[in-house]
Design an enzyme around this catalytic site. Structure first.
Site, short mmCIF file in Angstrom:
data_model
loop_
_atom_site.label_atom_id
_atom_site.label_comp_id
_atom_site.label_asym_id
_atom_site.label_seq_id
_atom_site.Cartn_x
_atom_site.Cartn_y
_atom_site.Cartn_z
N CYS A 111 -0.12 -8.34 1.97
CA CYS A 111 -0.97 -7.69 0.97
C CYS A 111 -0.25 -6.48 0.36
O CYS A 111 0.79 -6.62 -0.27
CB CYS A 111 -2.31 -7.34 1.59
SG CYS A 111 -3.61 -6.89 0.43
N HIS A 112 -0.77 -5.28 0.58
CA HIS A 112 -0.13 -4.05 0.12
C HIS A 112 0.93 -3.54 1.10
O HIS A 112 1.63 -2.58 0.81
CB HIS A 112 -1.16 -2.94 -0.09
CG HIS A 112 -2.04 -3.11 -1.29
ND1 HIS A 112 -3.15 -3.92 -1.27
CD2 HIS A 112 -1.97 -2.59 -2.53
CE1 HIS A 112 -3.74 -3.88 -2.46
NE2 HIS A 112 -3.04 -3.09 -3.24
#
Length: 188
Positions: A111-112
């Site tokens: 994800c991030h």
């Protein structure tokens, strides 16, 4: 299943981690025999989120300031918007992350999570994926960004979102079982 027996894995996280992106890899690694520790700049416990809603808290096993990458066989960096944003501004988190790459140890980020890798200066010339809204940050740091559920580049395992967790966890287990990837160490 115990192909990771004897392996120690650090999960680097702080408040604001995406709950499933920490818990599912942790459980998968433990199911395969790994010892997993949550390493954090915070002490006590850290607060997870389910997107933007409050999720589970997780106990911190090791204070980041006292953690040494040499004590671990692999690193996992969960996403969530707030967790990697805080970690990428923490000098200890950057040093800790970079040490895994310098040693050629497997690293997973979802994800991030790859935001931390940008600040650790370890994405240049690597193929990886992430949540699409940090694509430009990764490309600006020299990464070759692709839109796939899981990407493996010499021990670096990346995925986009929680829906990719089954593929992410499977590749993490595989890469950690393989061990070091000496060609992984590249200058930024």
């Amino acid at each position: 299943m115990s192909h990771l027996t004897g392996k120690r894995v650090a999960i680097l996280a702080s408040d604001g981690f995406e709950e499933s992106e920490l818990l599912e890899p942790m459980n998968a690694l433990r199911e395969h025999g790994a010892t997993v520790e949550v390493v954090s700049p915070e002490r006590g416990s850290i607060q997870g989120l389910r997107h933007f809603d409050k999720g589970r808290s997780v106990d911190v096993d090791r204070d980041l300031a006292g953690a040494d990458a040499a004590d671990y066989d692999a690193l996992v960096i969960p996403g969530g918007l707030f967790n990697p944003d805080a970690l990428r501004h923490d000098d200890n988190a950057i040093r800790f992350t970079r040490a895994f790459f310098e040693a050629g140890k497997p690293v997973g980020a979802i994800c991030h999570g790859p935001w931390v890798l940008v600040d650790a200066e370890v994405v240049d010339q690597r193929e990886l994926t992430s949540v699409p809204n940090i694509r430009r940050d990764l490309e600006n740091a020299g990464a070759r960004w692709v839109d796939r559920e899981v990407v493996v580049d010499q021990g670096l395992v990346t995925s986009r979102t929680p829906k990719d967790l089954p593929a992410f966890c499977a590749k993490l287990v595989e890469e950690i079982a393989e061990g070091r990837h000496p060609q992984q160490a590249r200058s930024a």
